[in-house]
Design a protein around this motif. Structure first.
Motif, mmCIF file in Angstrom:
data_model
loop_
_atom_site.group_PDB
_atom_site.id
_atom_site.type_symbol
_atom_site.label_atom_id
_atom_site.label_comp_id
_atom_site.label_asym_id
_atom_site.label_seq_id
_atom_site.Cartn_x
_atom_site.Cartn_y
_atom_site.Cartn_z
ATOM 1 N N HIS A 34 0.845 -1.204 0.000
ATOM 2 C CA HIS A 34 0.000 0.000 0.000
ATOM 3 C C HIS A 34 0.874 1.245 0.000
ATOM 4 O O HIS A 34 2.077 1.190 0.262
ATOM 5 N N ILE A 37 -1.851 4.535 4.837
ATOM 6 C CA ILE A 37 -3.150 4.298 5.480
ATOM 7 C C ILE A 37 -3.563 5.598 6.168
ATOM 8 O O ILE A 37 -2.843 6.106 7.033
ATOM 9 N N VAL A 124 -11.697 5.203 6.825
ATOM 10 C CA VAL A 124 -10.314 4.764 6.692
ATOM 11 C C VAL A 124 -10.077 4.390 5.230
ATOM 12 O O VAL A 124 -10.942 3.806 4.570
ATOM 13 N N ASP A 125 -8.905 4.772 4.716
ATOM 14 C CA ASP A 125 -8.593 4.533 3.315
ATOM 15 C C ASP A 125 -7.170 3.967 3.222
ATOM 16 O O ASP A 125 -6.222 4.564 3.745
ATOM 17 N N ILE A 126 -7.059 2.829 2.544
ATOM 18 C CA ILE A 126 -5.758 2.214 2.282
ATOM 19 C C ILE A 126 -5.488 2.370 0.794
ATOM 20 O O ILE A 126 -6.125 1.710 -0.037
ATOM 21 N N SER A 134 -8.491 1.132 -4.118
ATOM 22 C CA SER A 134 -8.209 1.411 -2.712
ATOM 23 C C SER A 134 -9.216 0.701 -1.818
ATOM 24 O O SER A 134 -10.383 0.498 -2.191
ATOM 25 N N SER A 136 -11.487 0.903 1.422
ATOM 26 C CA SER A 136 -12.092 1.992 2.199
ATOM 27 C C SER A 136 -13.325 1.491 2.929
ATOM 28 O O SER A 136 -14.071 0.641 2.413
#
Length: 318
Positions: A34, A37, A124-126, A134, A136
């Motif tokens: 990733h 984060i 939350v977003d990776i 992504s 999320s």
């Protein structure tokens, strides 16, 4: 590759602590690369008018813009890297209000109404780059009142005495009710803490027609400023039955109404909107006509109904 991401939070969030805490749980059958984060917190007052007069509402509904309370407050939890296979837990903690920080608006309490929705969300977003979608997920957290609006001492109930008779009704009644008459007296607290029940009592002193039911309806009154007009709508939040069937005369009946969470909040009057509450005491008399309208609005005046409406101020206490 199979992946699943979820978020857990530690109960409700009060402005008293101003801290959002929880953990992100990632479950994957293989490792994940990733590019960071991040977690974002948003809060807003969403205004929407539903129903009403066709045409008028449609021309005004576009003017109701959301009110930002927190606008995309972002914190980076981890820099670019890898998440190992299996179950990974990533704890997080962030202040939603820093000392001396100027917020767009004051923190209103979480509220889910018919036309007004006050909501706080954490997302939350990776980020996984251009070749992968992504990861999320979003979760709501509950906010209680701002410190400045909290009453530190217990609320002393302001008991209002009410009378319900054939002469206090402004709508037509059944002939036997109008001629025979009825008299119900009582008292009710018109200021109440959200953590306490609405309390009071009532007594049926006389009634020429047997009573079918006595109910307490909790109403929310939502008002929205749209342009130069104020659109107000009332809706029933919940109904509490005080008595079922004909009751003994001159016997005191207690009123005990538990306030529903999220569907109620402290009474608020802001510039573009307001949220108020009312209590409607409805006496339903036995009638053959009433059986034909069993699904009618319980707060709409009918021939077989007698009612009294009282304002209710809700406050948050420590």
């Amino acid at each position: 590759m199979m992946m699943m991401m979820m978020m857990m939070m530690k109960g409700d969030i009060g402005i008293f602590q101003e801290l959002v805490e929880g953990k992100i749980i990632v479950k994957s059958s293989s490792s994940i690369s990733h590019y960071g984060i991040r977690i974002a917190v948003d809060g807003s007052v969403n205004l929407q008018v539903r129903g009403g007069t066709a045409g008028v509402i449609e021309t005004l509904v576009g003017a109701a813009k959301p009110i930002s309370i927190l606008r995309n407050k972002i914190v980076e939890l981890r820099p670019a890297g890898k998440i190992a296979s299996g179950i990974t837990e990533i704890p997080f903690s962030m202040n939603i209000r820093q000392p001396r920080e100027d917020n767009l608006e004051k923190f209103y309490e979480t509220f889910h109404g018919g036309n007004i929705n006050i909501q706080y969300l954490v997302t939350v977003d990776i980020s996984r780059g251009y070749l992968y979608k992504s990861l999320s997920t979003t979760m709501e957290f509950i906010v209680e009142s701002d410190k400045a609006d909290v009453i530190e001492r217990p609320v002393s109930p302001e008991m209002v005495v009410f009378y319900i008779t054939q002469d206090t009704q402004r709508h037509p009644l059944l002939p036997q009710l109008k001629s025979g008459g009825f008299r119900i007296i009582g008292k009710l607290a018109t200021q109440c803490s959200l953590s306490d029940p609405v309390s009071g009592e009532l007594t049926v002193e006389a009634s020429a027609v047997p009573i079918s039911s006595i109910d307490i309806h909790l109403l929310r009154v939502e008002s929205i400023l749209l342009g130069d007009k104020i659109v107000t709508e009332k809706s029933v939040v919940q109904t509490t039955q005080v008595a079922d069937g004909d009751v003994c005369h001159n016997m005191t009946l207690p009123i005990h109404v538990i306030l529903p969470r999220l569907l109620t909040c402290p009474t608020v009057s802001a510039g573009p909107f307001s949220i108020e509450f009312k209590v409607v005491i409805v006496i339903t008399f036995q009638s053959e006509v009433a059986k034909l309208h069993s699904k009618s609005d319980p707060t709409t005046p009918r021939l077989w109904l007698a009612m009294e409406t009282l304002p209710l101020e809700l406050v948050r206490t420590r």
